[in-house]
Design an enzyme around this catalytic site. Structure first.
Site, PDB file in Angstrom:
ATOM      1  N   HIS A 274       0.815  -1.215   0.000  1.00  0.00           N
ATOM      2  CA  HIS A 274       0.000   0.000   0.000  1.00  0.00           C
ATOM      3  C   HIS A 274       0.847   1.264   0.000  1.00  0.00           C
ATOM      4  O   HIS A 274       0.444   2.285  -0.544  1.00  0.00           O
ATOM      5  CB  HIS A 274      -0.921   0.015   1.219  1.00  0.00           C
ATOM      6  CG  HIS A 274      -1.656   1.297   1.373  1.00  0.00           C
ATOM      7  ND1 HIS A 274      -2.561   1.749   0.422  1.00  0.00           N
ATOM      8  CD2 HIS A 274      -1.599   2.253   2.313  1.00  0.00           C
ATOM      9  CE1 HIS A 274      -3.041   2.920   0.801  1.00  0.00           C
ATOM     10  NE2 HIS A 274      -2.479   3.243   1.944  1.00  0.00           N
ATOM     11  N   CYS A 275       2.038   1.227   0.596  1.00  0.00           N
ATOM     12  CA  CYS A 275       2.770   2.470   0.860  1.00  0.00           C
ATOM     13  C   CYS A 275       3.772   2.854  -0.225  1.00  0.00           C
ATOM     14  O   CYS A 275       3.702   3.954  -0.774  1.00  0.00           O
ATOM     15  CB  CYS A 275       3.499   2.368   2.205  1.00  0.00           C
ATOM     16  SG  CYS A 275       2.386   2.369   3.624  1.00  0.00           S
ATOM     17  N   ILE A 276       4.711   1.983  -0.516  1.00  0.00           N
ATOM     18  CA  ILE A 276       5.870   2.382  -1.315  1.00  0.00           C
ATOM     19  C   ILE A 276       5.503   2.816  -2.734  1.00  0.00           C
ATOM     20  O   ILE A 276       6.035   3.803  -3.236  1.00  0.00           O
ATOM     21  CB  ILE A 276       6.924   1.242  -1.357  1.00  0.00           C
ATOM     22  CG1 ILE A 276       7.226   0.741   0.058  1.00  0.00           C
ATOM     23  CG2 ILE A 276       8.206   1.734  -2.008  1.00  0.00           C
ATOM     24  CD1 ILE A 276       7.750   1.773   1.012  1.00  0.00           C
ATOM     25  N   ASP A 279       2.876   6.398  -1.928  1.00  0.00           N
ATOM     26  CA  ASP A 279       3.198   7.582  -1.126  1.00  0.00           C
ATOM     27  C   ASP A 279       3.941   8.677  -1.871  1.00  0.00           C
ATOM     28  O   ASP A 279       3.662   9.867  -1.652  1.00  0.00           O
ATOM     29  CB  ASP A 279       3.994   7.173   0.119  1.00  0.00           C
ATOM     30  CG  ASP A 279       3.141   6.357   1.080  1.00  0.00           C
ATOM     31  OD1 ASP A 279       1.953   6.143   0.772  1.00  0.00           O
ATOM     32  OD2 ASP A 279       3.659   5.933   2.121  1.00  0.00           O
TER      33      ASP A 279
END
Length: 439
Positions: A274-276, A279
């Site tokens: 979900h993040c890398i 973001d």
């Protein structure tokens, strides 16, 4: 007088009479729930998915690395899940753990945060703290949550309290758990920060206060952009090393012996989770408001987003050397979760690889011990597939095997022996084996 509500709320967290509300019962919300239950807090979990709520109240888990017996123990003691947001008034803390994806234009999709806050705000009361844990751009807490909290006449910092404290979960990593991962907290006011610290200090070994919600929001982005940029660098190095006939994994492992000034990052078929992959776009989008072009970050994003295409190119060249084309070739993709040893499919580059192979006419199958059935993923081709059991016979029937996620459960020796052709994006197979192609 103005500190009365703050002191009452802090005391409730100290004596554990406060009930904790967690909105969004997924990879972040569930571990946080279990931690608070473990230390004796009542937890009320909120989710719009009735299937998830029903499962949790029956003591069942839907996340592989969170055992059902832990959910059952929590449900039989201090935890209850509900879809009824009118019960927000029962809790002292409202912790938002909802998704913050990108829309089709690769811009922040704040709908989950905004819709959830709108669902919560009619039931807010004096003495509550609202904490946003979802990754987002600097300014979200003040621009989106603050005005909604104060619509009903409550004053943030006096009647209610607002903090941003980014999640730092690493699903499937046995070396860290919710308790042991330091927690960054930023408050809208000093009183908000005090209440936020009182909320999280009992549950987390180390809390790290920062000066504002914006500082906390940017901290989370920096952490993940740091990884994205360095993975982009090593992915580019992989391409250079391949042209030079050098094994990039050998080089990285050698460089990692330096005891200072170097951190090992490893290449792959693209970025997942979900993040890398997401973001950096949150920061580049917000930076435009200030007239700043984040060229360095965007370049890393370009490199990383190109990696599935690089893998496909390698597959095509490898098959060509065996007098075959991608079209009509039987290809087995090994591992479709975004990282090893988990069942998490969010933004998995393996799915991008499968999409591209399918569009080029390949007959695509997959094997993943953590994902028994291919899930429905919005924006992607739906594969009506189940995970193939890996045996010498099944491996041998494919024209090419593509390793995209290096699960520990794979028998790499058996695959090496029986596969006709292996395209390895993770550096798990012998470099000198003629049937192994590094990608």
């Amino acid at each position: 007088m103005k500190d009365i509500m703050k002191n009452i709320t802090i005391q409730k967290f100290a004596d554990k009479t406060a009930k904790i509300g967690i909105v969004g019962l997924g990879y972040v919300g569930l571990p946080l729930m279990l931690r608070y239950v473990d230390i004796g807090y009542q937890v009320l979990g909120f989710d719009i998915d009735t299937n998830k709520v029903d499962k949790l109240n029956k003591g069942e888990s839907y996340i592989e690395h969170i055992p059902s017996d832990k959910i059952a123990a929590a449900s039989n003691s201090l935890f209850e899940a509900t879809t009824d947001f009118s019960r927000i008034g029962e809790v002292e803390a409202v912790i938002l753990c909802v998704p913050t994806p990108l829309n089709k234009y690769r811009e922040p999709d704040m709908s989950f945060v905004i819709d959830t806050t709108d669902a919560v705000k009619p039931y807010l009361r004096a003495g509550q703290v609202l904490s946003l844990e979802s990754t987002t751009y600097p300014g979200t807490t003040e621009e989106e949550l603050l005005p909604r909290m104060e619509e009903g006449g409550l004053k943030v910092g006096q009647d209610v309290f607002l903090v941003y404290s980014p999640e730092r979960e690493d699903p499937g990593n046995p070396n860290f758990e919710t308790r042991t991962i330091p927690k960054v907290i930023g408050g809208h006011t000093p009183a908000c920060l005090e209440v936020g610290l009182a909320l999280y200090q009992p549950a987390i070994d180390k809390v790290v206060p920062v000066s504002s919600t914006k500082a906390a929001e940017l901290t989370k982005l920096l952490e993940n952009i740091h990884r994205a940029v360095n993975i982009g660098l090593v992915n580019e190095m992989k391409i250079v090393a391949d042209k030079m006939g050098i094994d990039i994994h050998e080089v990285i492992n050698a460089a990692a012996t330096k005891p200072f000034g170097f951190v090992a990052y490893y290449p792959g078929p693209g970025l997942g989770g979900h993040c890398i992959p997401i973001d950096p776009f949150y920061l580049t989008w917000k930076a435009r408001e200030y007239g700043v072009n984040t060229r360095f970050i965007e370049l890393a994003g370009e490199v990383n987003s190109h990696m599935p295409d690089y893998v496909i190119e390698k597959v095509g060249l490898a098959l060509n050397d065996h007098n075959r084309s991608i079209k009509d070739s039987k290809i087995l993709v090994l591992g479709i979760a975004y990282k090893k040893n988990v069942d998490d499919m969010r933004e998995s580059p393996s799915v991008e690889v499968m999409d591209r192979l399918h569009k080029l006419g390949a007959v695509v199958s997959y094997s993943d011990p953590h994902v028994p059935e291919f899930p429905h993923i919005p924006g992607h081709h739906y594969f009506d597939l189940k995970s193939e059991a890996l045996t010498p016979e099944t491996v041998a029937q494919y024209d090419c095997v593509v390793l995209t996620t290096d699960h520990d459960k794979f028998d790499y020796d058996m695959i090496t022996e029986h596969a006709k052709l292996i395209v390895d994006t993770r550096g798990k197979f012998p470099v000198k084996n003629p049937k192994v192609i590094k990608a």
